[in-house]
Design a protein around this motif. Structure first.
Motif, PDB file in Angstrom:
ATOM      1  N   TYR A  84       0.831  -1.211   0.000  1.00  0.00           N
ATOM      2  CA  TYR A  84       0.000   0.000   0.000  1.00  0.00           C
ATOM      3  C   TYR A  84       0.865   1.259   0.000  1.00  0.00           C
ATOM      4  O   TYR A  84       0.621   2.206  -0.752  1.00  0.00           O
ATOM      5  CB  TYR A  84      -0.904  -0.030   1.227  1.00  0.00           C
ATOM      6  N   VAL A  85       1.903   1.245   0.834  1.00  0.00           N
ATOM      7  CA  VAL A  85       2.811   2.391   0.910  1.00  0.00           C
ATOM      8  C   VAL A  85       3.548   2.576  -0.421  1.00  0.00           C
ATOM      9  O   VAL A  85       3.714   3.700  -0.910  1.00  0.00           O
ATOM     10  CB  VAL A  85       3.817   2.213   2.068  1.00  0.00           C
ATOM     11  N   ILE A  86       3.975   1.471  -1.024  1.00  0.00           N
ATOM     12  CA  ILE A  86       4.638   1.546  -2.332  1.00  0.00           C
ATOM     13  C   ILE A  86       3.702   2.177  -3.354  1.00  0.00           C
ATOM     14  O   ILE A  86       4.113   3.010  -4.171  1.00  0.00           O
ATOM     15  CB  ILE A  86       5.086   0.143  -2.787  1.00  0.00           C
ATOM     16  N   LEU A 139      -2.171  -0.964  -5.628  1.00  0.00           N
ATOM     17  CA  LEU A 139      -3.212  -0.272  -6.369  1.00  0.00           C
ATOM     18  C   LEU A 139      -4.120   0.520  -5.433  1.00  0.00           C
ATOM     19  O   LEU A 139      -4.565   1.621  -5.773  1.00  0.00           O
ATOM     20  CB  LEU A 139      -4.025  -1.270  -7.185  1.00  0.00           C
ATOM     21  N   CYS A 140      -4.390  -0.029  -4.264  1.00  0.00           N
ATOM     22  CA  CYS A 140      -5.185   0.711  -3.271  1.00  0.00           C
ATOM     23  C   CYS A 140      -4.470   1.998  -2.867  1.00  0.00           C
ATOM     24  O   CYS A 140      -5.110   3.027  -2.638  1.00  0.00           O
ATOM     25  CB  CYS A 140      -5.443  -0.156  -2.045  1.00  0.00           C
ATOM     26  N   GLY A 141      -3.141   1.941  -2.782  1.00  0.00           N
ATOM     27  CA  GLY A 141      -2.387   3.151  -2.491  1.00  0.00           C
ATOM     28  C   GLY A 141      -2.446   4.146  -3.626  1.00  0.00           C
ATOM     29  O   GLY A 141      -2.614   5.351  -3.411  1.00  0.00           O
ATOM     30  N   GLY A 148      -7.189   4.035   6.831  1.00  0.00           N
ATOM     31  CA  GLY A 148      -7.921   3.301   7.856  1.00  0.00           C
ATOM     32  C   GLY A 148      -8.772   2.194   7.270  1.00  0.00           C
ATOM     33  O   GLY A 148      -8.856   1.091   7.833  1.00  0.00           O
ATOM     34  N   VAL A 149      -9.409   2.479   6.147  1.00  0.00           N
ATOM     35  CA  VAL A 149     -10.230   1.469   5.469  1.00  0.00           C
ATOM     36  C   VAL A 149      -9.356   0.316   4.991  1.00  0.00           C
ATOM     37  O   VAL A 149      -9.690  -0.868   5.173  1.00  0.00           O
ATOM     38  CB  VAL A 149     -10.985   2.096   4.275  1.00  0.00           C
ATOM     39  N   PHE A 150      -8.223   0.655   4.387  1.00  0.00           N
ATOM     40  CA  PHE A 150      -7.340  -0.389   3.881  1.00  0.00           C
ATOM     41  C   PHE A 150      -6.826  -1.273   5.005  1.00  0.00           C
ATOM     42  O   PHE A 150      -6.842  -2.500   4.907  1.00  0.00           O
ATOM     43  CB  PHE A 150      -6.161   0.222   3.122  1.00  0.00           C
ATOM     44  N   VAL A 151      -6.370  -0.665   6.083  1.00  0.00           N
ATOM     45  CA  VAL A 151      -5.824  -1.446   7.201  1.00  0.00           C
ATOM     46  C   VAL A 151      -6.882  -2.390   7.754  1.00  0.00           C
ATOM     47  O   VAL A 151      -6.622  -3.581   7.982  1.00  0.00           O
ATOM     48  CB  VAL A 151      -5.303  -0.516   8.312  1.00  0.00           C
TER      49      VAL A 151
END
Length: 213
Positions: A84-86, A139-141, A148-151
């Protein structure tokens, strides 16, 4: 000496024999967090690890659930977060530069999942689809899915996938005596089942492309 050091990164049994529970964490981190890890055997690795946790079930290395499950969770959850960070820091450019057709198709499928099911359900479902689980996290990133949703959803999906597949292997090994004789066919079946969604997606894409022409 060299024969003992040789490790086949595509073979779950070879990886587990060489690295044990630590190898599970590293492989799952690479598969779910780094785009270069899309080819790694996450499903078969988890399932085989579960089998190897049953005392005397196989002739392979003896593993333990108290080590395997934390390692699987750590690799799957930390890997997804790293992906996600990438993505937030330029994942779209990385995908665009990749010449791997499977990665591009995985990215397209991931975007379709997000559009069709929304963030939560797509993030959970992607865990069970090879390649898609690799590309959906960055892709989410890229798409600025709220952190918060992703985590929240990646932790739920990661736990269901990692713990569920390990326990499936453990349960089978506990209930079938002499499973060592069927180990290779079972692992082969797990690999086949895990790639079915990818094959179906390729066929769907070809039908759609043919219809468009």
């Amino acid at each position: 000496m060299s024969a003992h050091l040789a490790v086949n990164v595509l073979d779950a049994s070879s990886l587990l024999s060489a690295f044990g529970a630590l190898g599970i964490a590293v492989i799952l981190f690479a598969e779910t967090g780094l785009l270069v890890g899309f080819f790694l055997p996450g499903d078969s690795l988890l399932f085989t690890a579960g089998l190897l946790c049953v005392p005397g079930a196989t002739s392979g290395p003896q593993l333990h659930l108290v080590q395997v499950i934390p390692a699987a969770l750590a690799g799957a959850l930390v890997g997804a977060q790293a992906g996600y960070v990438i993505g937030r820091r330029g994942g779209r450019a990385l995908l665009a530069r990749s010449n791997r057709r499977s990665l591009r198709q995985g990215a397209e499928r991931a975007e379709e999942l997000l559009a069709k099911y929304g963030h939560g359900k797509a993030i959970v479902l992607a865990r069970f689809i090879p390649v898609v689980r690799t590309v959906l996290n960055p892709l989410c990133g890229v798409l600025d899915v709220p952190a918060g949703v992703f985590v929240r959803w990646q932790v739920l999906g990661g736990a269901l996938w990692a713990v569920g597949v390990v326990l499936a292997g453990y349960g089978l090994g506990s209930s079938v005596s002499g499973i060592d004789r069927y180990l290779l066919p079972i692992i082969g079946l797990v690999v086949v089942v895990s790639v079915i969604p990818v094959v179906l997606e390729i066929l769907r894409a070809r039908r759609t492309g043919g219809a468009a022409q």
